[in-house]
Write a protein that holds these residues in place. Sequence first.
Motif, PDB file in Angstrom:
ATOM      1  N   ASN A   1       0.818  -1.210   0.000  1.00  0.00           N
ATOM      2  CA  ASN A   1       0.000   0.000   0.000  1.00  0.00           C
ATOM      3  C   ASN A   1       0.851   1.258   0.000  1.00  0.00           C
ATOM      4  O   ASN A   1       0.454   2.277  -0.577  1.00  0.00           O
ATOM      5  CB  ASN A   1      -0.947  -0.029   1.190  1.00  0.00           C
TER       6      ASN A   1
ATOM      7  N   LYS B   1       0.614   4.208  -2.800  1.00  0.00           N
ATOM      8  CA  LYS B   1       0.435   5.624  -2.454  1.00  0.00           C
ATOM      9  C   LYS B   1       1.532   6.482  -3.066  1.00  0.00           C
ATOM     10  O   LYS B   1       1.265   7.578  -3.581  1.00  0.00           O
ATOM     11  CB  LYS B   1       0.419   5.782  -0.928  1.00  0.00           C
TER      12      LYS B   1
ATOM     13  N   TRP C   1      -8.501   1.650  -6.431  1.00  0.00           N
ATOM     14  CA  TRP C   1      -7.673   1.021  -5.400  1.00  0.00           C
ATOM     15  C   TRP C   1      -7.691  -0.495  -5.537  1.00  0.00           C
ATOM     16  O   TRP C   1      -6.669  -1.166  -5.353  1.00  0.00           O
ATOM     17  CB  TRP C   1      -8.142   1.438  -4.006  1.00  0.00           C
TER      18      TRP C   1
END
Length: 501
Positions: A360, A364, A451
């Motif tokens: 993650n 990002k 996502w």
Amino acid sequence: MAFLWSAALATVITYAVYAVYTVTYNACFHPLARFPGPPVARATIYWKAYVECIANRSFCHVLVELHARYGEIVRVGPNELHFANPKAYHDIYNNKNRWDKEARLYKSFGEDRSSFGFLTYAEAKNRKDVLNRAFSQAAIEGAESLVAEKTKALCAAFERQSKACKPADLFFAFRCMAMDVITVFCFGKPIHAVDAPDFKAPILLAMDAASVVFLRFKYSDLFKNIITKCPPKLSKIISPATAGLVDLQQLLRRQINDLTDDPEKLKFLPHNMTIYHRLMDAEAYRNKTVPSAGSLYEEAQALMFGGGDTVGNTMMVGTFHLLQQSDKLQKLKAELSEAWPSLNEHEPKLRDLEKMPYLNAVIKESLRLSSGVVSGLLRVVPPTGATIGAAVIPPGTIVSCGSTFVHYNAALFPKPDEFLPERWLGSTDSDNWLVAFSRGPRMCLGSNLAWAELRLGFAHVFRKFDMVAADPVPDKLPFRDTFLPSYHGTHLQVNMRPVDV
């Protein structure tokens, strides 16, 4: 004849006087006269058109130079301000604001009757309230198998490239996957973009051509006529690649006309989560009236353009940096191998991937560096006026703060040009400044889907393949501001080597 000459002369004089008056007023007496900016920009809106279309410069990069010269607030048009302070981003785009979108920019997309193109908050809210059900977290979890299927199709295409001893063009490959997801999820119409030779799917070539056309015509209504309404034969004269876009648009128009003529045909779509299932449900609307066929088409087009590039660009940018930093690449692969020890069993689900800190963090950081939309999202200050940063802004002013001025701010992200996933570990403070999907009531409604694509995409690709960049390796990934970033220069070519376990 003398009368005609006199009339013509009077007309010329009138226009000249009006032009002098307008320029003088804009430069000296306009409510924004106190804000600094290029002298020509203070006088006329056509300065921006000159920068982008004649000087052929990327406006988000020009803004960096302007803010370095004039400060945190720059007047970039007679009635337009751009802000560099990241705090201004949240002052403009937040859930409390109900500010209108600026008409000149948003009408140029030819999507006036879509959740993206509606200028007022009230219009957009009615549409997004209906669509949010299709893009909610629960809906995306229900569609996980669909996204995973398209991710695996990309991996299968990479394997074919590997067997043919050909490198994969990641500029196209990742966008192909994202386009396959959006067309099946939203429209129930698979286009199998990942199966195109060398990933050069006609729809992607068409969209790249369309981005150039948009840049040329966003200051007029011509974009709407040239791209969205011209017949296929005319589009082929304009650009062979653009014809591919028109072909897909015609496909969507036929699909929508079939469904509006006979809503019972919804039952024959491959799943019941398409946008048409939501938008054509009369019970979802207060007035029990579904959108017109034209409005449905414009919604479909907005989702098609918005859903393909952001995910594809993010994966390409992340891969580019990981290949340059082997320590970070190996750290990601180690985390994936621990969660997915054997490719033949225990395939991780989205809920598993959500708990993987380094995966993650990589996503990002990739979103930060690719930034989503790089143009300023223009808003109109309401009649009550507004305070943005520390400045009091008059009613009716057009304002924006581009996402790159948040994502590349050194105070928020030290060494902003470097790829540092570690900056996202151990703290959630930086999450407030990740604005790749914008913020506020008009933010991208497909962020949950994006996502899901990014988590599954990064997980499957980096777990299943070892990658070696092919020559020539680009030194960087330069882009042009065409609302979304339009990457140019050498494409990232990678040899994909399937792993055994």
